[in-house]
Design a protein around this motif. Structure first.
Motif, PDB file in Angstrom:
ATOM      1  N   THR A 282      -3.569   5.026   1.545  1.00  0.00           N
ATOM      2  CA  THR A 282      -4.217   4.688   2.873  1.00  0.00           C
ATOM      3  C   THR A 282      -3.414   5.775   4.046  1.00  0.00           C
ATOM      4  O   THR A 282      -2.415   5.940   4.051  1.00  0.00           O
ATOM      5  CB  THR A 282      -3.942   3.129   3.459  1.00  0.00           C
ATOM      6  OG1 THR A 282      -2.615   3.064   3.716  1.00  0.00           O
ATOM      7  CG2 THR A 282      -4.517   2.463   2.423  1.00  0.00           C
TER       8      THR A 282
ATOM      9  N   GLU B  87      -8.047   3.428   9.833  1.00  0.00           N
ATOM     10  CA  GLU B  87      -7.529   3.665   8.560  1.00  0.00           C
ATOM     11  C   GLU B  87      -8.356   4.169   7.724  1.00  0.00           C
ATOM     12  O   GLU B  87      -9.340   3.563   7.478  1.00  0.00           O
ATOM     13  CB  GLU B  87      -6.844   2.545   8.112  1.00  0.00           C
ATOM     14  CG  GLU B  87      -5.665   2.661   6.960  1.00  0.00           C
ATOM     15  CD  GLU B  87      -5.150   1.651   6.586  1.00  0.00           C
ATOM     16  OE1 GLU B  87      -3.842   1.206   7.149  1.00  0.00           O
ATOM     17  OE2 GLU B  87      -5.783   0.622   5.713  1.00  0.00           O
TER      18      GLU B  87
ATOM     19  N   SER C 210      -8.895   5.188   3.622  1.00  0.00           N
ATOM     20  CA  SER C 210      -8.273   5.126   2.108  1.00  0.00           C
ATOM     21  C   SER C 210      -8.841   6.154   1.394  1.00  0.00           C
ATOM     22  O   SER C 210     -10.036   6.374   1.365  1.00  0.00           O
ATOM     23  CB  SER C 210      -8.823   3.444   1.574  1.00  0.00           C
ATOM     24  OG  SER C 210      -8.395   2.359   2.061  1.00  0.00           O
ATOM     25  N   THR C 211      -8.066   6.863   0.281  1.00  0.00           N
ATOM     26  CA  THR C 211      -8.244   7.940  -0.493  1.00  0.00           C
ATOM     27  C   THR C 211      -8.747   7.331  -1.676  1.00  0.00           C
ATOM     28  O   THR C 211      -8.523   6.235  -2.120  1.00  0.00           O
ATOM     29  CB  THR C 211      -7.017   8.914  -0.369  1.00  0.00           C
ATOM     30  OG1 THR C 211      -6.144   8.175  -1.348  1.00  0.00           O
ATOM     31  CG2 THR C 211      -6.690   9.388   0.864  1.00  0.00           C
TER      32      THR C 211
ATOM     33  N   LYS D 189       0.967  -1.267   0.016  1.00  0.00           N
ATOM     34  CA  LYS D 189       0.053  -0.022  -0.062  1.00  0.00           C
ATOM     35  C   LYS D 189       0.858   1.339   0.163  1.00  0.00           C
ATOM     36  O   LYS D 189       1.950   1.081   0.289  1.00  0.00           O
ATOM     37  CB  LYS D 189      -0.904   0.037   1.162  1.00  0.00           C
ATOM     38  CG  LYS D 189      -1.874  -1.131   1.500  1.00  0.00           C
ATOM     39  CD  LYS D 189      -2.784  -1.036   2.679  1.00  0.00           C
ATOM     40  CE  LYS D 189      -3.716  -2.261   2.900  1.00  0.00           C
ATOM     41  NZ  LYS D 189      -4.441  -1.722   3.841  1.00  0.00           N
TER      42      LYS D 189
END
Length: 191
Positions: A110, A102, A104-105, A27
């Motif tokens: 992340t 977390e 996530s975009t 990631k």
């Protein structure tokens, strides 16, 4: 609501233990600090405005943070390093309360948000290569639903609606707005 109240509520809702936070090499991992400070016994979030000449997210309102680097022990270290680099707040001047889930975009990152209390006597100074301006917004203002506006936009042929908050330095929206809203929800404050 001041930082003492926030700290008590946040401690009741702690997320994963910090030692579980190692970078996942698959990631594009990053971390941010949601720094809190009391002004007149009311908690405020310290935010940044990015310079307009930057290639990524120019002029946007953000929390101090950035990408995980090879020398970072974990994502908490990333958040503390970035806070120091961007606002010259040394790690010993912030008490990390814990972390949020977390995020996530839409751009493939992340983000691990950490929440920290800035010591009262702390003075910060913008690194003008990374921060055009820094400013405070009260939790009270961020908690007021009337201050948030729906922002529909198209991405990949789909309409996506995000919430935005007008600040004296521009629009707070996207990942930063979502992280702040997640934080207030964790405190059981309706937003």
């Amino acid at each position: 609501m001041n930082s003492e109240t926030i700290s008590a509520r946040f401690q009741l809702n702690r997320s994963l233990a910090v030692d579980q936070l190692k970078d996942n090499k698959k990631k594009r991992a990053s971390a941010v600090m949601l720094p809190l400070i009391d002004i007149d016994n009311e908690a405020h979030v310290l935010l940044c405005k990015r310079p307009t000449y930057l290639h990524h997210h120019p002029g946007e309102i953000c929390l101090p943070g950035g990408k995980f680097e090879i020398n970072d022990v974990n994502l908490r270290t990333t958040a503390l390093r970035e806070l120091h680099e961007e606002l010259n707040i040394a790690p010993q001047n912030i008490h990390v309360l814990g972390q949020l889930p977390e995020y996530s975009t839409l751009t493939g990152f992340t983000i691990r948000p950490f929440v920290g209390l800035i010591k009262k006597e702390t003075v910060w100074e913008n690194d003008h290569n990374e921060v055009q301006a820094s400013f405070l917004l009260s939790i009270k203002a961020l908690n007021n639903a009337a201050n948030w506006q729906p922002l529909p936009f198209e991405r990949g042929g789909k309409i996506i609606t995000l919430n935005g908050f007008i600040t004296p330095h521009g629009l707070l929206w996207g990942a930063t707005a979502s992280i702040i809203k997640n934080f207030t929800k964790q405190l059981a404050i309706p937003v």
